[in-house]
Motif scaffolding. Structure first.
Motif, PDB file in Angstrom:
ATOM      1  N   THR A 194       0.814  -1.220   0.000  1.00 28.93           N
ATOM      2  CA  THR A 194       0.000   0.000   0.000  1.00 28.93           C
ATOM      3  C   THR A 194       0.844   1.265   0.000  1.00 28.93           C
ATOM      4  O   THR A 194       0.304   2.371   0.096  1.00 28.93           O
ATOM      5  N   LYS A 197       0.100   4.200  -2.523  1.00 32.74           N
ATOM      6  CA  LYS A 197      -1.115   4.950  -2.204  1.00 32.74           C
ATOM      7  C   LYS A 197      -0.899   5.888  -1.032  1.00 32.74           C
ATOM      8  O   LYS A 197      -1.484   6.970  -0.966  1.00 32.74           O
ATOM      9  N   ALA A 201      -1.742  10.090   0.499  1.00 35.74           N
ATOM     10  CA  ALA A 201      -2.945   9.913   1.316  1.00 35.74           C
ATOM     11  C   ALA A 201      -2.989  10.923   2.456  1.00 35.74           C
ATOM     12  O   ALA A 201      -1.955  11.297   3.027  1.00 35.74           O
TER      13      ALA A 201
END
Length: 412
Positions: A194, A197, A201
């Motif tokens: 992840t 991302k 974020a």
């Protein structure tokens, strides 16, 4: 093999990884310079600064502080910064090539090396962005080892090309560094699915600030801009001066990186609620560094050993660098972004002062070295005082200045 390497880095001690990374990093420079510095090695130290500039300026100087502070409502600015950084990294070495060519006259393979530096700048930017995103959450393994694979491959390449000329060795070294950074980036992404991302974020529990995060960018511009000014001036000194300064700077940055990348992020990160632990740690590191540096001055004075005085200056600079790096992180975590104007102003004044000294004929290695020390010492001193660590900050500043003054006869 890749999975084993990924698990090894993820599970190893950050301090050990940082030490290995910096050790191989210094070894590769010694292998490159082997014998005596040349115009090619001088170009390495100049061009690598421009290749690393976008990473230092945009990723470390602006994006990482935003991650560390937990500031919200900045996703669009993070996207713009992270997308633009690799393009700036590609252009930087080409600008540096033109400046270096104008000052020194250049050499036959300067264009090839500049192109390789551009590619290296891009992959460094990507790798450091991923590693610093993890470090902002307190995970220091990858930021401690982000250039470890590159440095190992670089050392192996230089050893295999021992009998080649310095230009060919430098080309092989740069290619090895590029390959190593590509491998490292892939391993980080595979280790943390992840992670990509998370780069842009929003924090789940961020803090609201009343001043803009662009203050961090101004601080970074002044700091790294000042460093580039000093490096450009040093390129006009006697041949190989840039290589000598580069080796000294690499030793200082290596020591500082072991501390700031492996240990400090564990003490001050996006979940921290106090600066007490990092302040205690800085006091211990500074006390040990300045004590050993003082011993170096005594040895130099008693036995007329310039090398001991030079080592003392390295430790004094290291103490200033630790003070600056640690309390910049403290300020980022607990203070408003606008506090960054203090570091920006002090770094700008340092660069202007060195330029003034240069204009009045003080064109020496010591003046440049003192400028580098002040780029770290003055912001660190100011931020530590503002964070109410006045006594420790003043004692550090007094020790660093005293050692630099006592060592000056051996450096001029």
């Amino acid at each position: 093999m890749a999975d084993a390497l990924r698990r090894l880095i993820s599970s190893s001690s950050s301090t050990v990884l940082a030490g290995l990374t910096q050790g191989f990093g210094l070894l590769q420079l010694l292998l490159l310079v082997a014998g005596s510095p040349t115009i090619e090695s001088d170009s390495y130290f100049y061009l690598i600064s421009w290749a690393q500039l976008p990473t230092q300026l945009i990723v470390s100087g602006f994006v990482y502080p935003v991650w560390l502070s937990g500031t919200r409502a900045v996703r669009r600015r993070l996207q713009v910064a992270l997308i633009s950084a690799p393009f700036v990294a590609a252009a930087g070495p080409l600008v540096a090539m033109w400046i270096f060519q104008s000052i020194t006259g250049g050499y036959s393979t300067l264009l090839l090396h500049s192109a390789l530096f551009s590619a290296l700048g891009v992959v460094l930017c990507c790798g450091w962005a991923l590693a610093l995103r993890l470090a902002a959450d307190g995970n220091t393994a990858w930021v401690s080892a982000v250039t470890l694979i590159s440095n190992i491959l670089s050392c192996a390449t230089l050893l295999a090309m021992t009998h080649a000329d310095v230009s060919a060795r430098m080309s092989g070294m740069l290619i090895a560094q590029i390959v190593g950074m590509v491998v490292t980036t892939i391993l980080m992404v595979r280790s943390h699915p992840t992670l990509l991302k998370r780069l842009t974020a929003e924090p789940t529990q961020g803090r609201i600030v009343t001043s803009k995060s662009e203050w961090y960018l101004l601080q970074s511009l002044a700091g790294y801009g000042g460093m580039l000014i000093l490096q450009t001036l040093s390129a006009a000194l006697a041949p190989a001066a840039l290589s000598i300064l580069g080796l000294i700077g690499r030793l200082v940055s290596g020591l500082n990186t072991v501390v700031t990348n492996a240990i400090v992020p564990k003490l001050i990160h996006s979940g921290s609620d106090s600066d007490r632990s990092v302040a205690r740690f800085v006091n211990i590191v500074v006390a040990i560094s300045l004590s050993v540096a003082s011993l170096g001055i005594v040895i130099a004075a008693g036995g007329q050993l310039p090398l001991a005085a030079q080592f003392a200056v390295v430790l004094a600079w290291f103490a200033a660098a630790v003070l600056n790096a640690a309390f910049k992180r403290v300020a980022v975590r607990f203070a408003e972004p606008r506090i960054a104007w203090i570091s920006a102003l002090l770094n700008a004044l340092t660069a202007v002062s060195v330029l003034g000294a240069w204009a009045f004929g003080y064109q020496t290695l010591f003046v440049i070295l003192l400028g580098y020390v002040l780029l770290d010492l003055l912001p660190g001193l100011a931020l530590a005082i503002l964070q109410r660590h006045t006594v420790a900050a003043l004692l550090t500043a007094a020790g660093v200045i005293a050692i630099a003054a006592l060592a000056s006869p051996y450096l001029i």
